[in-house]
Design a protein around this motif. Structure first.
Motif, PDB file in Angstrom:
ATOM      1  N   PRO A 375      47.844 -65.454 -58.137  1.00 42.92           N
ATOM      2  CA  PRO A 375      48.955 -64.532 -57.831  1.00 42.92           C
ATOM      3  C   PRO A 375      48.881 -63.298 -58.717  1.00 42.92           C
ATOM      4  O   PRO A 375      48.254 -63.304 -59.783  1.00 42.92           O
ATOM      5  CB  PRO A 375      50.201 -65.367 -58.135  1.00 42.92           C
ATOM      6  N   GLY A 376      49.562 -62.233 -58.300  1.00 42.55           N
ATOM      7  CA  GLY A 376      49.451 -60.966 -59.012  1.00 42.55           C
ATOM      8  C   GLY A 376      50.247 -60.880 -60.295  1.00 42.55           C
ATOM      9  O   GLY A 376      49.996 -59.999 -61.118  1.00 42.55           O
ATOM     10  N   SER A 377      51.210 -61.773 -60.514  1.00 48.70           N
ATOM     11  CA  SER A 377      52.068 -61.706 -61.687  1.00 48.70           C
ATOM     12  C   SER A 377      51.957 -62.991 -62.500  1.00 48.70           C
ATOM     13  O   SER A 377      51.867 -64.086 -61.932  1.00 48.70           O
ATOM     14  CB  SER A 377      53.525 -61.489 -61.280  1.00 48.70           C
ATOM     15  N   GLU A 378      51.985 -62.859 -63.821  1.00 50.73           N
ATOM     16  CA  GLU A 378      51.942 -64.026 -64.693  1.00 50.73           C
ATOM     17  C   GLU A 378      53.220 -64.854 -64.608  1.00 50.73           C
ATOM     18  O   GLU A 378      53.248 -66.009 -65.041  1.00 50.73           O
ATOM     19  CB  GLU A 378      51.708 -63.600 -66.145  1.00 50.73           C
ATOM     20  N   ARG A 379      54.281 -64.268 -64.056  1.00 52.84           N
ATOM     21  CA  ARG A 379      55.531 -65.004 -63.915  1.00 52.84           C
ATOM     22  C   ARG A 379      55.512 -65.920 -62.684  1.00 52.84           C
ATOM     23  O   ARG A 379      56.388 -66.762 -62.523  1.00 52.84           O
ATOM     24  CB  ARG A 379      56.714 -64.032 -63.825  1.00 52.84           C
ATOM     25  N   GLN A 380      54.524 -65.746 -61.826  1.00 54.08           N
ATOM     26  CA  GLN A 380      54.404 -66.589 -60.654  1.00 54.08           C
ATOM     27  C   GLN A 380      53.674 -67.881 -60.989  1.00 54.08           C
ATOM     28  O   GLN A 380      52.869 -67.943 -61.932  1.00 54.08           O
ATOM     29  CB  GLN A 380      53.650 -65.853 -59.545  1.00 54.08           C
ATOM     30  N   GLY A 458      41.143 -58.702 -50.845  1.00 57.35           N
ATOM     31  CA  GLY A 458      41.524 -59.779 -49.945  1.00 57.35           C
ATOM     32  C   GLY A 458      40.762 -59.779 -48.638  1.00 57.35           C
ATOM     33  O   GLY A 458      40.881 -60.721 -47.845  1.00 57.35           O
ATOM     34  N   SER A 459      39.963 -58.732 -48.384  1.00 59.12           N
ATOM     35  CA  SER A 459      39.264 -58.635 -47.106  1.00 59.12           C
ATOM     36  C   SER A 459      38.238 -59.741 -46.912  1.00 59.12           C
ATOM     37  O   SER A 459      37.918 -60.103 -45.778  1.00 59.12           O
ATOM     38  CB  SER A 459      38.581 -57.266 -46.992  1.00 59.12           C
ATOM     39  N   SER A 460      37.708 -60.270 -48.012  1.00 57.73           N
ATOM     40  CA  SER A 460      36.701 -61.326 -47.909  1.00 57.73           C
ATOM     41  C   SER A 460      37.315 -62.719 -47.974  1.00 57.73           C
ATOM     42  O   SER A 460      36.586 -63.713 -48.006  1.00 57.73           O
ATOM     43  CB  SER A 460      35.673 -61.175 -49.035  1.00 57.73           C
ATOM     44  N   LEU A 461      38.643 -62.794 -48.004  1.00 56.65           N
ATOM     45  CA  LEU A 461      39.338 -64.067 -48.151  1.00 56.65           C
ATOM     46  C   LEU A 461      40.125 -64.387 -46.887  1.00 56.65           C
ATOM     47  O   LEU A 461      40.356 -63.521 -46.040  1.00 56.65           O
ATOM     48  CB  LEU A 461      40.275 -64.018 -49.358  1.00 56.65           C
ATOM     49  N   VAL A 462      40.530 -65.648 -46.778  1.00 51.86           N
ATOM     50  CA  VAL A 462      41.367 -66.062 -45.655  1.00 51.86           C
ATOM     51  C   VAL A 462      42.716 -66.532 -46.183  1.00 51.86           C
ATOM     52  O   VAL A 462      42.820 -66.985 -47.326  1.00 51.86           O
ATOM     53  CB  VAL A 462      40.698 -67.197 -44.836  1.00 51.86           C
ATOM     54  N   ARG A 463      43.735 -66.438 -45.332  1.00 53.71           N
ATOM     55  CA  ARG A 463      45.073 -66.841 -45.733  1.00 53.71           C
ATOM     56  C   ARG A 463      45.273 -68.322 -45.441  1.00 53.71           C
ATOM     57  O   ARG A 463      44.969 -68.805 -44.353  1.00 53.71           O
ATOM     58  CB  ARG A 463      46.126 -66.014 -45.004  1.00 53.71           C
ATOM     59  N   ASP A 464      45.752 -69.042 -46.439  1.00 52.99           N
ATOM     60  CA  ASP A 464      46.000 -70.474 -46.302  1.00 52.99           C
ATOM     61  C   ASP A 464      47.428 -70.735 -46.783  1.00 52.99           C
ATOM     62  O   ASP A 464      47.778 -70.412 -47.915  1.00 52.99           O
ATOM     63  CB  ASP A 464      45.001 -71.274 -47.140  1.00 52.99           C
ATOM     64  N   HIS A 465      48.237 -71.339 -45.939  1.00 47.44           N
ATOM     65  CA  HIS A 465      49.662 -71.479 -46.231  1.00 47.44           C
ATOM     66  C   HIS A 465      50.027 -72.852 -46.791  1.00 47.44           C
ATOM     67  O   HIS A 465      51.207 -73.182 -46.838  1.00 47.44           O
ATOM     68  CB  HIS A 465      50.489 -71.207 -44.969  1.00 47.44           C
ATOM     69  N   PHE A 466      49.042 -73.623 -47.217  1.00 50.67           N
ATOM     70  CA  PHE A 466      49.377 -74.971 -47.688  1.00 50.67           C
ATOM     71  C   PHE A 466      50.375 -74.939 -48.837  1.00 50.67           C
ATOM     72  O   PHE A 466      51.372 -75.651 -48.838  1.00 50.67           O
ATOM     73  CB  PHE A 466      48.131 -75.739 -48.126  1.00 50.67           C
ATOM     74  N   PHE A 467      50.115 -74.106 -49.833  1.00 48.99           N
ATOM     75  CA  PHE A 467      50.974 -74.095 -51.013  1.00 48.99           C
ATOM     76  C   PHE A 467      52.356 -73.498 -50.733  1.00 48.99           C
ATOM     77  O   PHE A 467      53.296 -73.749 -51.485  1.00 48.99           O
ATOM     78  CB  PHE A 467      50.308 -73.323 -52.148  1.00 48.99           C
ATOM     79  N   ASP A 468      52.457 -72.694 -49.679  1.00 50.44           N
ATOM     80  CA  ASP A 468      53.727 -72.023 -49.412  1.00 50.44           C
ATOM     81  C   ASP A 468      54.892 -73.001 -49.351  1.00 50.44           C
ATOM     82  O   ASP A 468      55.990 -72.715 -49.842  1.00 50.44           O
ATOM     83  CB  ASP A 468      53.650 -71.261 -48.085  1.00 50.44           C
ATOM     84  N   VAL A 469      54.659 -74.144 -48.729  1.00 53.04           N
ATOM     85  CA  VAL A 469      55.752 -75.087 -48.510  1.00 53.04           C
ATOM     86  C   VAL A 469      55.988 -75.990 -49.709  1.00 53.04           C
ATOM     87  O   VAL A 469      56.897 -76.815 -49.689  1.00 53.04           O
ATOM     88  CB  VAL A 469      55.478 -75.943 -47.257  1.00 53.04           C
ATOM     89  N   GLN A 470      55.194 -75.844 -50.760  1.00 51.46           N
ATOM     90  CA  GLN A 470      55.381 -76.657 -51.966  1.00 51.46           C
ATOM     91  C   GLN A 470      56.057 -75.882 -53.088  1.00 51.46           C
ATOM     92  O   GLN A 470      56.613 -76.469 -54.013  1.00 51.46           O
ATOM     93  CB  GLN A 470      54.026 -77.180 -52.489  1.00 51.46           C
ATOM     94  N   VAL A 471      55.991 -74.553 -53.041  1.00 55.51           N
ATOM     95  CA  VAL A 471      56.373 -73.727 -54.191  1.00 55.51           C
ATOM     96  C   VAL A 471      57.817 -73.957 -54.617  1.00 55.51           C
ATOM     97  O   VAL A 471      58.112 -74.174 -55.797  1.00 55.51           O
ATOM     98  CB  VAL A 471      56.130 -72.237 -53.880  1.00 55.51           C
TER      99      VAL A 471
END
Length: 497
Positions: A375-380, A458-471
């Motif tokens: 993530p972009g922030s150390e607080r995340q 991010g152009s060479s990466l894919v979006r994965d939503h697995f962690f979204d529902v755990q945060v």
């Protein structure tokens, strides 16, 4: 006529009892942390539900608060001749191996600093030749152990840094005796091929902190690298995530540096009996360190390399301590997360069970090791990561790097990405896994290494939503646990003063 029909008076007591029970249950769930034992069903990117339970509602244990099983430090120096020059190899720990596949008697395991598997240093630089020579000399030399009873045994050496010897039953029973006091010890001499004593070793542990042999842990997570200042931010969130997915026990090695702060950081986990602590009293940069890497030809600053060299030592130390004490062992770093992609009721333990279901004689199973963008922030939290690599050739290795789940009593010599040797000492063999590794599409799990820098395109990466529902659930658990230690909810709140 009333809008609500009047209940018969005989039904009122039952209704009141039901309402009281319902309200008590709701209060219990709310007070003990986000419906503690009620499964929270989530849906992974792959379309399979993954449940996350949480750890806050687990009752606090009555175990001793410190949960320190043993201390690793230089217990003695064993001289080995390398090209005509004597080099002293430090012994860091002596461990009682309760159970080894195919061995009917207990074993003594010594962990030494002999530099195994460091053919490459950080940045890809070749390991010093003298380090390779030391590794071979340590393994080729002949040594025996002489116990207090007078019994002797020859050391079997699957590597220069790991030596095994049979342990007399009487001494093993005394060393494992839970009723003999909080701490039990063993003393012995190491003798060379001429039967000359070269080192006298004493080591102790606290056996009451281990599970009963008839009730071993299901799956134990060993963090084989002591946490650095950066890992202080990573440690609590990794613990909460994996415990919430059903890990039985977390094992962590703590150096002297920052130890008091880390013990405070772990206090809420310790009070619940969820973590086992091994102290390491030989910091790489301390002035009293006995082992100077320059004696084996490494002249540059040694901190990072020293840590890398010890990683295999800690992996084997953890494996040996939990043989017969845990059905499965996972070795990982603080920025690595095991993702269960399938709807497995017992989560982490279920992954291991499912992996070995069709290959009962396998020693280990491994899973793809994918790189995720931080993530972009150390607080995340790290698990707020959403982007990962979209290929399986991680590290330039066809098929990708992998991380294993191991059956500890079958492993003789472990390593970071897979066990090196398995079987029955002294008869070593290659370790076996299923013919079809649990990697790629359709895998029941994978390892997420949340390491890529935030500025990676991010152009060479894919979006994965697995962690979204755990945060949200992980953050709520962390907040509840950290409040017990008078700390805030953000990773930046966990930094030492």
């Amino acid at each position: 006529m009333p809008l609500v029909p009047r209940l018969p008076s005989v039904a009122l007591p039952f209704l009141c009892a039901w309402l009281i029970a319902l309200s008590a249950g709701m209060v219990y769930a709310l007070v003990l942390g986000r419906f503690g034992s009620l499964p929270l069903v989530r849906v992974a990117e792959h379309g399979h539900p993954a449940s996350w339970v949480g750890v806050y509602a687990q009752a606090k244990s009555n175990l001793r608060d410190d949960r320190v099983l043993a201390t690793l430090k230089v217990r003695g120096l064993i001289p080995v001749k390398v090209n005509g020059t004597i080099t002293n190899i430090p012994v860091l720990s002596a461990v009682l191996v309760h159970k080894q596949f195919g061995v009917s008697t207990p074993l003594l395991a010594l962990s030494l600093l002999a530099g195994d598997n460091q053919r490459r240093l950080g940045g890809g630089h070749p390991a010093p030749r003298r380090l390779t020579e030391l590794r071979h000399a340590a393994r080729a030399s002949v040594h025996h152990v002489v116990y207090g009873s007078g019994e002797t045994a020859q050391f079997y050496k699957p590597s220069g840094s790991l030596w095994y010897a049979t342990l007399p039953s009487a001494e093993a029973a005394a060393w494992a005796n839970r009723s003999a006091g909080p701490t039990t010890c063993i003393s012995f001499d190491v003798v060379d091929a001429n039967r000359t004593s070269v080192a006298s070793i004493t080591d102790c542990h606290r056996p009451f902190l281990l599970p009963m042999p008839n009730k071993p842990y299901d799956i134990t997570f060993c963090y084989a690298t002591p946490p650095s200042r950066l890992a202080v931010h990573q440690l609590p969130q990794s613990f909460v995530y994996h415990l919430g997915f059903g890990a039985s026990q977390m094992v962590v090695y703590l150096r002297r540096s920052g130890r008091s702060h880390l013990m405070r950081l772990l206090s809420s986990f310790v009070s619940r009996g969820l973590v086992t602590i091994l102290l390491v009293d030989d910091d790489a940069q301390s002035t009293d360190i006995v082992y100077d890497l320059r004696v084996v030809g490494f002249e540059t600053p040694c901190g990072h390399f020293y840590q890398r060299m010890q990683q295999q030592v800690f992996i084997n130390d953890c494996l040996n301590r939990f043989k017969g004490m845990s059905e499965f062992v996972v070795s990982l770093d603080f920025d690595e997360y095991l993702i269960p992609y399938s709807d497995i009721p017992s989560r982490m333990y279920g992954i291991a069970q499912a992996s070995f279901a069709n290959c009962t004689e396998a020693d280990f199973e491994y899973y793809l090791w994918t790189m995720w963008k931080k993530p972009g922030s150390e607080r995340q939290l790290l698990i707020e990561a959403q982007l990962r690599e979209n290929h399986t050739h991680v590290g330039g290795i066809p098929g990708g790097l992998r991380k294993p789940i191991m059956r500890p009593e079958r492993v003789v010599n472990g390593w970071v990405h897979y066990p090196l040797h398995c079987g029955t000492p002294p008869h070593m063999r290659a370790c076996t896994t299923c013919a079809k590794p649990h990697t790629g599409p359709g895998a029941i799990a994978t390892f997420a290494h949340i390491r890529l820098r935030p500025d990676v395109p991010g152009s060479s990466l894919v979006r994965d939503h697995f962690f979204d529902v755990q945060v949200d659930d992980v953050r709520a658990e962390l907040c509840a646990l950290m409040r017990e230690s008078d700390m805030g909810c953000s990773p930046t709140d966990w930094s030492p003063a």
